[in-house]
Design a protein around this motif. Structure first.
Motif, PDB file in Angstrom:
ATOM      1  N   HIS A 282       0.902  -1.110  -0.191  1.00  0.00           N
ATOM      2  CA  HIS A 282       0.126   0.020   0.024  1.00  0.00           C
ATOM      3  C   HIS A 282       0.867   1.323  -0.084  1.00  0.00           C
ATOM      4  CE1 HIS A 282      -3.736  -2.254   1.011  1.00  0.00           C
ATOM      5  NE2 HIS A 282      -2.677  -3.152   1.682  1.00  0.00           N
ATOM      6  N   TRP A 283       0.226   2.377  -0.623  1.00  0.00           N
ATOM      7  CA  TRP A 283       0.918   3.501  -0.746  1.00  0.00           C
ATOM      8  C   TRP A 283      -0.123   4.585  -0.451  1.00  0.00           C
ATOM      9  CZ3 TRP A 283       1.638  -0.270  -4.101  1.00  0.00           C
ATOM     10  CH2 TRP A 283       3.219  -0.824  -4.453  1.00  0.00           C
ATOM     11  N   ALA A 284       0.123   5.917  -0.402  1.00  0.00           N
ATOM     12  CA  ALA A 284      -0.580   7.008  -0.551  1.00  0.00           C
ATOM     13  C   ALA A 284      -1.646   6.904   0.586  1.00  0.00           C
ATOM     14  CB  ALA A 284      -1.257   7.478  -1.814  1.00  0.00           C
ATOM     15  N   ASP A 307      -5.526  13.369  -1.834  1.00  0.00           N
ATOM     16  CA  ASP A 307      -5.068  13.300  -0.426  1.00  0.00           C
ATOM     17  C   ASP A 307      -4.458  12.147  -0.292  1.00  0.00           C
ATOM     18  OD1 ASP A 307      -6.885  15.573   0.250  1.00  0.00           O
ATOM     19  OD2 ASP A 307      -8.515  14.210   0.324  1.00  0.00           O
ATOM     20  N   TYR A 308      -3.232  12.003  -0.952  1.00  0.00           N
ATOM     21  CA  TYR A 308      -2.077  11.056  -0.866  1.00  0.00           C
ATOM     22  C   TYR A 308      -1.259  11.136   0.137  1.00  0.00           C
ATOM     23  CZ  TYR A 308      -3.551   8.938  -5.443  1.00  0.00           C
ATOM     24  OH  TYR A 308      -4.312   8.610  -6.640  1.00  0.00           O
ATOM     25  N   THR A 309      -1.363  12.361   1.036  1.00  0.00           N
ATOM     26  CA  THR A 309      -0.549  12.735   1.933  1.00  0.00           C
ATOM     27  C   THR A 309      -1.322  13.432   3.017  1.00  0.00           C
ATOM     28  OG1 THR A 309      -0.244  14.854   1.301  1.00  0.00           O
ATOM     29  CG2 THR A 309       1.524  13.274   0.562  1.00  0.00           C
ATOM     30  N   GLU A 310      -0.865  13.407   4.171  1.00  0.00           N
ATOM     31  CA  GLU A 310      -1.661  13.927   5.399  1.00  0.00           C
ATOM     32  C   GLU A 310      -1.989  15.695   5.075  1.00  0.00           C
ATOM     33  OE1 GLU A 310      -0.166  13.559   9.231  1.00  0.00           O
ATOM     34  OE2 GLU A 310      -0.463  11.380   9.098  1.00  0.00           O
ATOM     35  N   LYS A 311      -0.888  16.245   4.446  1.00  0.00           N
ATOM     36  CA  LYS A 311      -1.072  17.564   4.285  1.00  0.00           C
ATOM     37  C   LYS A 311      -2.058  17.835   3.126  1.00  0.00           C
ATOM     38  CE  LYS A 311       1.734  21.478   2.804  1.00  0.00           C
ATOM     39  NZ  LYS A 311       2.964  22.017   2.329  1.00  0.00           N
ATOM     40  N   GLY A 312      -1.928  16.913   2.178  1.00  0.00           N
ATOM     41  CA  GLY A 312      -3.153  17.213   1.087  1.00  0.00           C
ATOM     42  C   GLY A 312      -2.709  18.080  -0.139  1.00  0.00           C
ATOM     43  N   ASP A 322       4.082   9.162  -7.780  1.00  0.00           N
ATOM     44  CA  ASP A 322       5.253   8.834  -8.571  1.00  0.00           C
ATOM     45  C   ASP A 322       6.090   7.828  -7.845  1.00  0.00           C
ATOM     46  OD1 ASP A 322       4.413  10.682 -10.475  1.00  0.00           O
ATOM     47  OD2 ASP A 322       6.158  12.012 -10.261  1.00  0.00           O
ATOM     48  N   ARG A 323       6.107   7.905  -6.476  1.00  0.00           N
ATOM     49  CA  ARG A 323       6.855   6.820  -5.710  1.00  0.00           C
ATOM     50  C   ARG A 323       6.200   5.521  -5.644  1.00  0.00           C
ATOM     51  NH1 ARG A 323       7.541  11.283  -1.916  1.00  0.00           N
ATOM     52  NH2 ARG A 323       5.604  10.630  -0.951  1.00  0.00           N
ATOM     53  N   ALA A 324       4.817   5.610  -5.757  1.00  0.00           N
ATOM     54  CA  ALA A 324       4.099   4.223  -5.904  1.00  0.00           C
ATOM     55  C   ALA A 324       4.092   3.635  -7.419  1.00  0.00           C
ATOM     56  CB  ALA A 324       2.615   4.304  -5.607  1.00  0.00           C
ATOM     57  N   LEU A 325       4.164   4.545  -8.266  1.00  0.00           N
ATOM     58  CA  LEU A 325       4.278   3.801  -9.559  1.00  0.00           C
ATOM     59  C   LEU A 325       5.837   3.685 -10.018  1.00  0.00           C
ATOM     60  CD1 LEU A 325       2.206   6.761 -11.500  1.00  0.00           C
ATOM     61  CD2 LEU A 325       1.522   4.494 -10.915  1.00  0.00           C
ATOM     62  N   ASP A 326       6.759   4.213  -9.299  1.00  0.00           N
ATOM     63  CA  ASP A 326       8.226   3.487  -9.592  1.00  0.00           C
ATOM     64  C   ASP A 326       8.030   2.370  -9.090  1.00  0.00           C
ATOM     65  OD1 ASP A 326       8.866   5.935 -10.877  1.00  0.00           O
ATOM     66  OD2 ASP A 326       9.767   7.023  -9.303  1.00  0.00           O
TER      67      ASP A 326
END
Length: 517
Positions: A282-284, A307-312, A322-326
């Protein structure tokens, strides 16, 4: 996204429950700081001061090129730029109200006169300082013309210079229920594109309901009327928020919204059908997941495009995606003897978000450029058939490893908004994906968020996303090529997942491929 509510889906809570225009509405508060624009001194620098001096001397002129008031094609929006400040206004033939976006110019314009404006935002009730969710860029494009682009939005909006704001923009709006009704009705009349397709006579709607509104109409009565006016549209991109528990959001008939319990049952059914020993990564914040299945089949689930990060913030979403796709589309999975033989992409519970994130995923699934869709907005207050010029949106292959093999796309009625534009964006891919499941929800447009004179807020769609041959899927949604149940009670009770089972069989060569509709 609209200019007022820049993200299609910004509700707190588990990703599978975040459904555009359907769950509890979250209000984004746009904040801005303004400052005077101070031109850099050019004392002692003449025409021969060199390239650096000439560029510095040109900056004030470039900034001034955008100064003034602009009318946006489509969207019923005026944009006022003064010094370092940008502000929007929501305009109809009967109203002009301050818009939900104010921005501050970030630095000097670039060599082409483009100016970037930060638009600080934060969720209502969220602790901490507001953040720049997604910047705006305004670019001069000729005498009296400019373009406006939103970082987390596809396409560009055309601006035309006008002399000044209409006088009513400076007037205090009437809170009389009749004025509220008129702004609401007029906003739909000038912007909603689908009355004919939905067989709704909007003038008749006014004639039916306007006589019921008086100066003494209560808030509850007014809300009931506004809701009754748009409920027959059955449009998941329509909503009203009138305070004190008065909320309405449309949906297509037959749509069953998930609960925490049904979402948990869905997760268990998917896990059971992935098979024993299969591990999902899992990511994001859990909104993206991937698993390698037997037979070199990949399973990629996307429950949200925001909303993939807490900051949003959008930049954070891009980095997280991009990290997940990599991690998913590695050289080992895309090239050589161990490469994937097929990929299942699961969007059956996807509440939408930012369309460009979907395009980033599509770029990992092709080795050649192609048309994703063309986007246009309604552009005439009394002629619903008139739109802005369609803007072609193209997919370009990612510069690193890409997967170009067979793909199946799992969809259902809870594939919503950006989940649908992603589904549409891969239809032009070669080989074409096979869609399995049920039709999507049928809402593609960004949401045009508006404020009423009494402070209530509402939203509506005003755009179409066109295929290469000019079709849209608004209303009925994108149909599957192979129909299966999607998370029905019977399937969930048995922990069965017919769509996933059919996709795996197809990719393993054990099921005939249906003809695309």
């Amino acid at each position: 996204m609209s200019l007022a509510d820049r993200r299609r889906s910004r509700s707190p809570g588990p990703a599978p429950l975040l459904l555009t225009g359907m769950t509890v509405l979250t209000v984004l508060t746009a904040l801005a700081t303004t400052a005077a624009c101070t031109a850099p001194s050019t004392a002692g620098r003449g025409a021969d001061a060199g390239p650096r001096g000439r560029a510095a001397a040109a900056r004030p002129a470039a900034a001034g090129a955008l100064e003034g008031v602009w009318r946006m094609d489509g969207y019923g929006t005026l944009v006022a730029i003064k010094g370092r400040s940008l502000r929007t206004y929501e305009a109809t033939a009967v109203s002009c109200l301050p818009g939900g976006v104010t921005g501050t110019r970030a630095g000097a314009p670039d060599a082409h006169g483009r100016s970037r404006f930060t638009v600080p935002q934060g969720l209502e009730g969220q602790e901490g300082a507001p953040f720049d969710a997604a910047p705006l860029t305004v670019s001069p494009s000729g005498p009296g013309r400019a373009g406006l682009a939103i970082a987390d939005n596809v396409g560009r909006r055309t601006l035309h210079r006008i002399g000044a704001l209409p006088a009513r923009c400076a007037e205090r709006p009437s809170r009389d229920p009749r004025a509220v009704f008129d702004v609401f009705w007029r906003t739909y009349a000038e912007n909603y594109p689908f009355f004919r397709a939905k067989k709704i006579d909007w003038t008749a709607v006014r004639e039916r309901y306007r006589p019921r509104i008086t100066a003494k109409t209560t808030d509850d009565e007014l809300f009931a009327v506004l809701r009754a006016m748009i409920e027959p549209l059955h449009d998941a991109h329509t909503h009203i928020a009138a305070g004190r528990g008065r909320h309405y959001a449309g949906k297509r008939p037959g749509t069953v919204l998930p609960t925490p319990e049904s979402a948990a049952r869905t997760d268990r059914a998917i896990a059971a059908n992935l098979g024993p020993g299969v591990t999902q990564r899992h990511w994001a914040q859990g909104k993206l997941s991937y698993a390698d299945l037997p037979g070199r089949i990949g399973y990629f689930r996307i429950t949200q495009f925001a909303d993939y990060t807490e900051k949003g913030d959008y930049a954070g979403d891009v980095a997280a995606l991009d990290r997940a796709l990599d991690s998913v589309f590695t050289r080992a999975r895309t090239q050589g003897p161990a490469a994937l033989r097929g990929l299942v992409t699961d969007l059956r519970l996807n509440g939408g978000g930012a369309d460009p994130l979907g395009l980033r995923i599509a770029s990992r699934l092709t080795g050649r450029p192609y048309l994703a869709y063309a986007k246009r907005a309604r552009n005439h207050p009394s002629a619903p058939e008139k739109f802005t010029r369609p803007q072609p949106i193209r997919i370009h292959p990612y510069r690193g490893p890409v997967y170009t093999g067979p793909v199946t796309v799992l969809t259902g009625p809870l594939t919503i908004s950006a989940g649908e534009t992603f589904t549409q964006s891969v239809m032009g891919r070669a080989p074409a994906p096979t869609r399995i499941g049920q039709p999507t929800q049928g809402v593609f447009s960004d949401v045009l968020d508006r404020t009423l004179p009494n402070g209530w807020t509402f939203g509506l769609p005003n755009e179409e996303f066109l295929t290469a041959d000019g079709r849209t899927f608004d209303g009925p949604g994108i149909p599957p090529a192979i129909r299966t149940p999607v998370f029905s009670d019977k399937e969930l009770d048995a922990r069965r997942d017919s769509a996933l089972t059919r996709a795996r069989a197809l990719l393993n060569g054990r099921a005939p491929k249906a003809v695309r509709p």
